[in-house]
Motif scaffolding. Sequence first.
Motif: not given
Ligand code: SF4
Lengths: 195, 777, 327
Positions: B253-258, B311-316
């Motif tokens: 996660c890059i904390s972009c908030g999208k 876009r980071m595929n951070a969510i699981d």
């Molecule tokens: S969109 Fe993905 S990278 Fe951006 S804050 Fe949410 S989890 Fe993190």
Amino acid sequence: MKTIKLKKESVQLVKEVLKDIKASPDLGIYKCVQCGMCTSVCPGAKETDYDPRDMIRRVLEDDETVVDDDNIWNCFSCYTCNSVCPCGNNASEINQILRQMSIDKGEGMKKIVSFAAYGDSFMELGVGSIPSNFFDVMVKDIGPGYMDLKINIEDIRTDLGLGSYILPEKAIDEVESILDNSGFKDRLEKIKRCK
Amino acid sequence: MNPDSSKDISNKDLKIGVFLCRCGGNISDTVDMEKLRSSVDAEVVEEFENLCSINGRKIIRDSIIQKNLDRVVVAACSPITHEKTFQKYINPLNPYLLEMANLREQCSWVNPDVETATEKAISLVNASIEKVKYAQPLDPILRKTTKSAAVIGGGISGISASLSLARQGIKTCLIEEQPTIGGAMVKVGKLFSPEKLAEECAMCLLNPLVNEAVEHKNIKIMTNTTLKAAERRSGNFHLLIESKPRKVIEEKCISCGKCAEVCPVEVKDSWNEDMTFRKAIYKPFAQAVPDVYTIDLENCKNCGKCQEVCRMNAIDLDMEGEVIPMTVGSVVIATGHKTFDMDKRPEYSYGRHDDIVTQMELARIMGVNGPTKGKLLKPSNNKIPERVVMVQCVGSRDEKPGGRKYCSKVCCMVAIKHANVIKQHYPDTDVIICYTDMRTPGMYEKYFKYAQSNGVRLIRGRPGEVAEKDGIFTVRLEDTLSKEPLEIEADLVVLSTAMEPSDGTINVSGLLDVGLTEELFVKEKHSKIKPVATEVDGVYVCGTAQGPKDITDSIVQANAAAAKISELINGGVELEPFVASIDQSKCTLCKKCIDICKYKAAYIQDGILTVDPISCTGCGACIWECENNAIEIMGQTDEQIIATIDGMLKDKKPDEKRIIAFLDSVGYVSADNIGINKITVPSSVRIIKIPSMNRIMPKHILHAFKMGADGIIMGEYPYNPMYSHTKEKIAGLKGELVKNNINPDRLAFYKVYIPYFRGLANKFKEFDGEIKCLDTP
Amino acid sequence: MKFIPDKDILLFKSCLVNVEYPGVESSTSYIFDRIDVEYYVDERQSCCTGLGHYYDLFDQISTTALAARNFHLAAETGHKNIAVMCATCYAILKKSAKILNQNEEARNKVNQILDDSNLEKREYTLDDMDPTLNIFHVAEIFYNKRDEISSLVKVDLSSLRVATHHACHYCKVHYNDTIEGVRDPNLIDKLAEAVGVETIGWYDHKTVTCGAGFRQRFTNKEASLAVTAEKLQALKDNKVDLLLHMCPNCQMQFDRYQPYIEEKLDTEFNIFHLNISQFIALALGADPYKILGIQTHTVPIEPLLKRLNYSLETNEKIDVEAKKSPN
Ligand code: SF4
Ligand code: SF4
Ligand code: SF4
Ligand code: SF4
């Protein structure tokens, strides 16, 4: 200027209050912080010059004139103070104790003589009732319907399937005897004489 | 109880050396040394001017080596003074094969009469001889604590404690229930500084600490985690930590908030005290650490919208929680507080109107990162309030059901702080603080004066009600200084609510078996001298988990807790080995001893009852509970106690009175003080030191009476954790006496205190008199 | 919460219920009979002394001695649990029981008085009466059986805007025994809910006294009625139709004096007053005259009944949907 001579004058009034039969074992008068929360919710304080917090202060400071202060007779005995006091104190209870002290001194009798008829009714019937001397003004304030009610109460009770509310002879004797032996009868006579 | 015969034989064969000290006349002027010498039955009896000197050491050591001694008795001063010295002097023998007879403080100095002093000296020496026969070689307990710690709670206290531990090289795990660390301090916005008479930015002060914690190699921060279980094993703690699935991979996660932008679920934002909304995927606040988003499991609908945009595929969304075991040497409870439940005081109308807020809500409103970006606006209509009334002591200092009896300590300062901030930025807004007492101790008084000069108004009285009519509030109170019932109109009412123990504090304490106060805060071992220790060895407490306090005090306490842990780790403390030992063959695992022990020293591990020697004080309360006689206290075995009693009563003459006094260590020191002050004590009194009166059992008492004691005194310091049991037990002992046809008045119990030695001396005298009366028909 | 009994109950007669609102007693009996409460009314029972006590006419010992006698009557007939219809009885009896249990000197004195009155058999023994577990307000007995009450409702009263006045001497004297709130009392709100009526809940002055203040109504009438008026005004501001009571003394203050206050202040409150027993009985289909006893009210209840489409001639409910439970 008032000076307090420590040890010379030991504080009596608060001790007397705490010794009174009405005083609950956990009555927290010594813990009072004079926050005034009691006064803030007190109907007596709102409508008259009575101030329960200040009454407590005077008891704690051994100011015996508080017993003779007319204002103590303005308490509504509503116990609202008791229900909020953060310190476990009970202004209402203390008020009632001070009033009894005033009655014991004699002065207070004048304040309650107009209620003496309640005592007579109690001795006679075993039940209390609103003192008859207030009756006229009540009828005036409430209206003639109130008079009718008083006249017809037995019939109404019968209609409602209720029996007599007056105690049987033997029960009245018991009540009267208790009130005689408890000293109430004498007390009532004394009060009536102070007119 | 009789020692069995086999032991008798071996005991007889023991070679005992008795060394008598004249103590430069202190003893020998009063005690007839000749007579004493001749009445002692031992392999070696030596007498010397001062045994504690280097020459004394030579005499003792030479005798031991030349005569092959097995045990040593030193009859000299009080063991309190020189036991450690003589334990060294008997090397090569094990230090615990020494007994001391206290001939100075408890004999010659309190017994001016030569004849009775000598008799007493003889019996004291005899008692030591008898006792030492049963002495076993023991090793002192060396306390080794693992160099790691867990800190539970990631507020300012927990962060400070972790940093201090980490800087001292201790591996520290910081466990936080929320998705971010920072606790209440990140919410309060501004901090007051009494010195500068100004408010400082809380976040600016906290951030460097948080960053250091994140960077520090010795700190592992675990957010979204809670303590699930804890077990203590001889100084170590095995913990189970449960982590809730964040559903966002921290590393990615890059904390972009999208994600939050597209998330359809809106919920009240508790970080803003529910005054704003956030999404089900969120980051509590901009500077949150760790700097990642988190899915709120309770509210997430699993729609997957966030996953699509990330876009980071951070969510699981399938991420599972974990249970992580860990072992640490010490634990710090830093679980903080929560705020008073306003349902308990409905008269203040909180919850009925948006513009009645708590101080914490006001802090959020005035926080630059809060719902109004720092502007003071009423929640109901976004207008600047013109009349702000603050109500102090809401829920605090209140004995009524639901109230908190204590002062919450910080709310006076918080109210002043907020009043000052309002006055600075909105000089036209009136601020009134309704108080019972303004509590601004120390330097804070200066800040209070500053508020007064800023025009903050103060009315002394505790409001009974807050009412509302047509959007205007009425605060009802009495101005107690002018004796006037008052109604104050207000358009914003701020309640200074009490601090309460947090749920986390109560849960964690339960898991760690740590005691709580009546108010459910963590109880310190001693509020004055051990303010950060808990009843459980190795568990420390800091911050508001222990009671209401401000940030400064929380940090001080956090550092103190860290220092204590460091002491444990680096000190390698040696402890006396006088602890409970369990005969496993007799133990049936009934757990009664576990229940009784307030020091929480006993536990079952792998099906075996184990005593943690570090926690055990050897008080002996468990012995009473054990129906199977499976417990002994090392150094105070039944045999040793019985032998001491026997020795003390051995040569009692028919017309003589003897009183045995069992004293705990406080009582023993107090008795020494009697001697130091040369107060005379009845010659009948013989003192035996015992760790706790809980150790004394009916059999000991009955034995003493059987052997000829005329009376027994028991003395204990009342402020030890096991004292409550003592009282019950004395009653039980008295009952035993009655059953055995012994007058229960022959047993007396006293509370003892070190400075009140005169009182103890008087008790001795009184009791001696009473015993004499009992015996005169 | 404390245990609330449903049997062995002495329904304690109240002097003001007797002669002011006897319908409260008949309504209570009506409800008790329908929810299986076993109770008894003892004609020998004396009044609690309440009014006289708070007029300061009675001394505490006399009040306590009479309470001891009544406690004995209760035990004698196997009805040890006392249920009162008046809050003053509630507070007075609890206070007396506490004194008898906690104050040995007073207990001995009371027993001496009973002896002297040839009533040795009525002597009080320590803990004969438990102030918390033996003394109740009838509203508490209803509360305990509110589910049964709900299942018996016949008349839909939900169109009314209802507020509650909780008696001070129930809530605030022995506050540890009070159920459903002291600082925001809700006991009778909960009972109204049980018969299908959502009350307005909190309102300004909800906890304020009725204003009777015992002596105040007579010796300090202006102050007394000012308190009542303020509360009535708050209720009017909340557009309340009906105020529910749990004490005949409060009910008197509002019902008897509302017209008087209206006249003095030249305003109209138009608020009806019913005791909670009367209200529940009404919901259960009781007769307004033969059970509720509305003929003793000063503020007429008839307009209220009319609004509920109640035919007064036939005492029959028209067009009122019975809300009976399936069984
Ligand atoms: S969109 Fe993905 S990278 Fe951006 S804050 Fe949410 S989890 Fe993190
Ligand atoms: S009696 Fe209670 S409420 Fe009244 S001033 Fe004292 S502490 Fe405050
Ligand atoms: S009981 Fe008396 S003092 Fe207390 S609030 Fe009521 S009127 Fe005031
Ligand atoms: S700090 Fe002040 S407001 Fe808070 S409880 Fe203490 S006295 Fe009351």
